[in-house]
Every structure is written in structure tokens, then in C-alpha cells.
Design a protein around this motif. Sequence first.
Motif, mmCIF file in Angstrom:
data_model
loop_
_atom_site.group_PDB
_atom_site.id
_atom_site.type_symbol
_atom_site.label_atom_id
_atom_site.label_comp_id
_atom_site.label_asym_id
_atom_site.label_seq_id
_atom_site.Cartn_x
_atom_site.Cartn_y
_atom_site.Cartn_z
ATOM 1 N N LYS A 126 0.826 -1.215 0.000
ATOM 2 C CA LYS A 126 0.000 0.000 0.000
ATOM 3 C C LYS A 126 0.859 1.264 0.000
ATOM 4 O O LYS A 126 0.470 2.290 -0.576
ATOM 5 C CB LYS A 126 -0.919 -0.037 1.216
ATOM 6 N N GLN A 127 2.042 1.188 0.651
ATOM 7 C CA GLN A 127 2.877 2.373 0.832
ATOM 8 C C GLN A 127 4.068 2.444 -0.127
ATOM 9 O O GLN A 127 4.944 3.283 0.036
ATOM 10 C CB GLN A 127 3.392 2.424 2.280
ATOM 11 N N GLY A 128 4.070 1.571 -1.136
ATOM 12 C CA GLY A 128 5.145 1.615 -2.119
ATOM 13 C C GLY A 128 6.481 1.150 -1.569
ATOM 14 O O GLY A 128 7.546 1.622 -1.991
ATOM 15 N N ILE A 129 6.438 0.212 -0.635
ATOM 16 C CA ILE A 129 7.644 -0.330 -0.011
ATOM 17 C C ILE A 129 7.793 -1.789 -0.454
ATOM 18 O O ILE A 129 6.833 -2.559 -0.394
ATOM 19 C CB ILE A 129 7.552 -0.265 1.526
ATOM 20 N N THR A 130 8.983 -2.167 -0.900
ATOM 21 C CA THR A 130 9.203 -3.539 -1.347
ATOM 22 C C THR A 130 9.409 -4.458 -0.148
ATOM 23 O O THR A 130 10.228 -4.180 0.734
ATOM 24 C CB THR A 130 10.424 -3.630 -2.278
ATOM 25 N N CYS A 131 8.659 -5.557 -0.131
ATOM 26 C CA CYS A 131 8.754 -6.550 0.945
ATOM 27 C C CYS A 131 8.820 -7.927 0.297
ATOM 28 O O CYS A 131 7.868 -8.375 -0.337
ATOM 29 C CB CYS A 131 7.545 -6.449 1.872
ATOM 30 N N SER A 132 9.964 -8.605 0.440
ATOM 31 C CA SER A 132 10.154 -9.939 -0.125
ATOM 32 C C SER A 132 10.063 -10.963 1.002
ATOM 33 O O SER A 132 10.560 -10.729 2.104
ATOM 34 C CB SER A 132 11.520 -10.040 -0.808
ATOM 35 N N THR A 133 9.440 -12.118 0.731
ATOM 36 C CA THR A 133 9.088 -13.050 1.799
ATOM 37 C C THR A 133 9.641 -14.447 1.572
ATOM 38 O O THR A 133 9.614 -14.966 0.452
ATOM 39 C CB THR A 133 7.558 -13.136 1.933
ATOM 40 N N LEU A 134 10.131 -15.059 2.661
ATOM 41 C CA LEU A 134 10.526 -16.468 2.696
ATOM 42 C C LEU A 134 9.707 -17.158 3.774
ATOM 43 O O LEU A 134 9.654 -16.693 4.916
ATOM 44 C CB LEU A 134 12.015 -16.597 3.030
ATOM 45 N N ARG A 135 9.068 -18.276 3.436
ATOM 46 C CA ARG A 135 8.288 -19.054 4.404
ATOM 47 C C ARG A 135 9.114 -20.231 4.895
ATOM 48 O O ARG A 135 9.851 -20.855 4.135
ATOM 49 C CB ARG A 135 6.996 -19.569 3.776
ATOM 50 N N PHE A 136 8.947 -20.576 6.171
ATOM 51 C CA PHE A 136 9.562 -21.776 6.726
ATOM 52 C C PHE A 136 8.787 -22.177 7.974
ATOM 53 O O PHE A 136 7.932 -21.432 8.458
ATOM 54 C CB PHE A 136 11.053 -21.548 7.042
ATOM 55 N N ASP A 137 9.067 -23.368 8.480
ATOM 56 C CA ASP A 137 8.370 -23.884 9.658
ATOM 57 C C ASP A 137 9.352 -24.209 10.772
ATOM 58 O O ASP A 137 10.471 -24.653 10.515
ATOM 59 C CB ASP A 137 7.582 -25.160 9.323
ATOM 60 N N THR A 138 8.918 -23.998 12.013
ATOM 61 C CA THR A 138 9.654 -24.463 13.182
ATOM 62 C C THR A 138 8.666 -25.214 14.081
ATOM 63 O O THR A 138 7.476 -25.290 13.779
ATOM 64 C CB THR A 138 10.308 -23.302 13.954
ATOM 65 N N LYS A 139 9.177 -25.768 15.184
ATOM 66 C CA LYS A 139 8.332 -26.587 16.042
ATOM 67 C C LYS A 139 8.487 -26.183 17.507
ATOM 68 O O LYS A 139 9.615 -26.013 17.980
ATOM 69 C CB LYS A 139 8.685 -28.071 15.873
ATOM 70 N N LEU A 140 7.363 -26.029 18.182
ATOM 71 C CA LEU A 140 7.346 -25.811 19.628
ATOM 72 C C LEU A 140 7.051 -27.153 20.278
ATOM 73 O O LEU A 140 5.968 -27.703 20.119
ATOM 74 C CB LEU A 140 6.285 -24.779 20.005
ATOM 75 N N ARG A 141 8.031 -27.688 21.001
ATOM 76 C CA ARG A 141 7.930 -29.062 21.500
ATOM 77 C C ARG A 141 7.406 -29.109 22.937
ATOM 78 O O ARG A 141 7.586 -28.168 23.702
ATOM 79 C CB ARG A 141 9.285 -29.749 21.395
ATOM 80 N N PHE A 142 6.783 -30.236 23.258
ATOM 81 C CA PHE A 142 6.202 -30.435 24.575
ATOM 82 C C PHE A 142 6.754 -31.720 25.191
ATOM 83 O O PHE A 142 7.215 -32.623 24.495
ATOM 84 C CB PHE A 142 4.676 -30.456 24.483
ATOM 85 N N SER A 143 6.703 -31.784 26.514
ATOM 86 C CA SER A 143 7.386 -32.850 27.241
ATOM 87 C C SER A 143 6.657 -34.190 27.143
ATOM 88 O O SER A 143 5.441 -34.254 26.919
ATOM 89 C CB SER A 143 7.530 -32.464 28.711
ATOM 90 N N LYS A 144 7.413 -35.257 27.343
ATOM 91 C CA LYS A 144 6.841 -36.604 27.356
ATOM 92 C C LYS A 144 5.892 -36.795 28.531
ATOM 93 O O LYS A 144 4.991 -37.634 28.479
ATOM 94 C CB LYS A 144 7.967 -37.632 27.422
ATOM 95 N N GLN A 145 6.096 -36.002 29.596
ATOM 96 C CA GLN A 145 5.261 -36.132 30.789
ATOM 97 C C GLN A 145 3.804 -35.741 30.535
ATOM 98 O O GLN A 145 2.917 -36.058 31.329
ATOM 99 C CB GLN A 145 5.821 -35.275 31.927
ATOM 100 N N LEU A 146 3.569 -35.078 29.414
ATOM 101 C CA LEU A 146 2.214 -34.647 29.080
ATOM 102 C C LEU A 146 1.344 -35.819 28.605
ATOM 103 O O LEU A 146 0.111 -35.744 28.647
ATOM 104 C CB LEU A 146 2.286 -33.571 27.988
#
Length: 409
Positions: free
Chosen positions: A257-277
Motif C-alpha cells: 500500500k505504501q510503495g515499499i518492497t517486501c520480499s518473503t521467505l516461508r519456513f516452519d519451526t516446532k514448539l515441542r512439549f514434554s513426554k510427561q504430558l
Amino acid sequence: MATSHSRLFNLAVYLYDEGYYDSFKARTDEKILTGMIQCLFNRALVRQGLVFHKDKSNVFDMGSGPCDTSLLHYLSSGFQTAKIVVKAVDENAKYVGGIDLVTGKRTTYLESDAYKNFQTAQKEFRARGIELDLRSCQGDAFNGQSVANVSIDNDITPSSFDLAFLSHLFYHVAPKDGLSSEQRLDNALNDVARNVLKKEGVAVAYHVAVGGIDDDYSFQFFRDNFGSSSSNAARHSNTDAMDIKDPATKIENSCAKQGITCSTLRFDTKLRFSKQLFDNSGKVKADVKDIFKNTARYKELLESPELYEDLKSIYFIVQRSADEMAADKSVTGLDNLMNKILDAIQNTSDKHGHYLITHEKMQLITNPKRSAEMQGKIDAILQEIESQRGALYEAATQKFFEAKKSVAV
């Protein structure tokens, strides 16, 4: 291995700096992966003759937190220069020094987390032959006055920064001074692109993103649908309400909208939970689910440190106080959150255990006055990083579990 706790977190007020962020960092490979991506980006910038100069480079850290991400991850390798000057701004007094917005407690800069991280980073920079200078200031990162926020006696020149970090802050753009959240987001991005960056400068934004139209399972889905977007929730927190849904997409739209260049890279990460759950069949234990849904039982988790950290990781996602969530009997309340998020975690696993998927975007923003040649270099660098995304993720996962083993020993 997590250690036992002697005191429960504040149930009445969500205090951002009360260890929630630490719980999140200890459970995710996000900092490791984005650090690797950023260091690859740093090396590519050096090859292209951008940002990192022989004598000095100026870095702006917007919504810096305790400055650990910029100093210990994003700037940890990939370049050589005589001096790095970092100017940082954040509202959290404990992180950067200042007066707490809820308690009124004053923290000096020398008492701040930013100063402690600066001392740690300074040793590492010296070993690389780089002088590191940091100044952190308390201020509103979204007021469109970034240069003034970090200036003392007007000692900062506009458009003088080679690099700017906008890391995980645009979740917290909230209405203020008669402006809507999106107006303040527009102002902040325009300010960074046109008033913070040099003509050849680059801003790097990292934000968690929505996965797609069928996303009802990811970190950002739960933040968007259960997070502190209401004014009532904001009154029970010392950080701004998360009024912006899917901020990474909002950043792209605002820049366009403001005439600013924005280039994007997508990737994934993981939030892990304990075995005790989980029980032996891989199902969330019924009693644990009951505890997570019942704030009166939270004290029981002080003797189960891994489960306590699991709980705090979930509260980091929504950033609402426990009491306020428990009082909310609607679909955005505690009971429904725990039912849905624990089901999502239960249904998502790999050889290392159960996790919550975290979709993320790296966005490169440039000054509209930059040359077409420079923009071409930035686009080529992004393509290079994308081609190595798989290898980077494998390396980050390995490093994450190696670090956990060393801590356990």
C-alpha cells in the motif's frame, strides 16, 4: 532438564517477563533456525557488498526484547567489520531499562536484561575482532518516531542504519492516540523504510504466520483465536494486546500500500512439549488436562517442572492472564483453549516427540530509494536461502537436541 519452581507465576496479571519467553525459547528450535538463516543472509550480504562495512555498521533493533535475539543469534556470525553499533527500543522496562508500565518499578540500564546480554555478546564479538556498542531505550516501537526513540540529545541522524531487525513485535500493535492498530503498523513500517534505513539498508522481519485456509492447528491459529486481542485481556497484562491477526500478511499488505518492497521467505519451526504430558498410548493424560484447565490446581505443577514449562509455553502463545482466561466462559476461554490446543499437540508428532507447528515468515524490507540493482541482489539472496531451507532445518533440529542433551548432562 527443567528445575522445580518455588513460586507460581502471577495468575491475575500476565507479566511478559515472568519466564514465559524463556519457556518458549527452551522448547523451540525457532531461535536456532532463524539464527542460521540470518547468518546465511549476513554472508550473502557481505558477498554483495551490502550492509556490513569495513569500518562500522549501524543496526536498529525495533521491539528488541532483551536484545538476546539480535546480539546472540542474528549477529552471531557471517560478517566481519571493525565495529557494530546497535540501537534498541522496547517498552519492557526489565528488558531495556525504564519504568514498568504495570508495577511502576524502575530498572536501570545496568540492571536490564539487555545489558546482561550485551556483556555476554561483547566477549564473543571481541573474540571475532569486532567492537560492539549497544544502547537500549524504553519507548513505543510503533509511534513512527524510531530515530527519536533511540536518540539522546538528537545524536542519531535519520536514514543512518544499515540493518534493522523487526523480530516478533507486530503481534503487539494496539490502538493508541486515536490511531487504529493498522494505522500504527503502517506508520511504523513507513518510518523504518524511509527514516531508519539508509538508501542501501535492509530491514529483516521475522513473524509467526498462519499456515493456510485450513489452519486450525498451528501456533498462530491459537494466538489469533485465543490471544489477548480484547481490551479486557489487555488490562490483565503488562504488554500490549495482540490486536493484529496474522501480522506477517499485514506487513506485506501495508508495504504494498505504501510503495515499499517486501520480499518473503516461508519456513516452519516446532514448539515441542514434554513426554510427561502423555500416557503410554500417546494421549494427553486426563489428569494433566484437568490441571491445565483448572487454575486452582496450577500449584501442583510446581513439583512437575516439565509440565509447568509446558503450561507456560501455552500461555506464551495467548499472552493472557490465567484468571482472566478462566473467567472467560466463551469459546475464547481457558476450557476451550486447552481442549483444542492439547488435541492439536497430541495429534502432531515426529520421532522426537509431540509438538505444535509454527509457520513463520522472514520478510526483507528495503528503502524505496534503493536502486533496482540492489533490490535484484536482495531477491537473489532470498532465492539462495530458500534453496537451502531443508538443509538448514535439519541442522537446526540437530543443534537443538544436542543443546538439550548437554543441558541434561
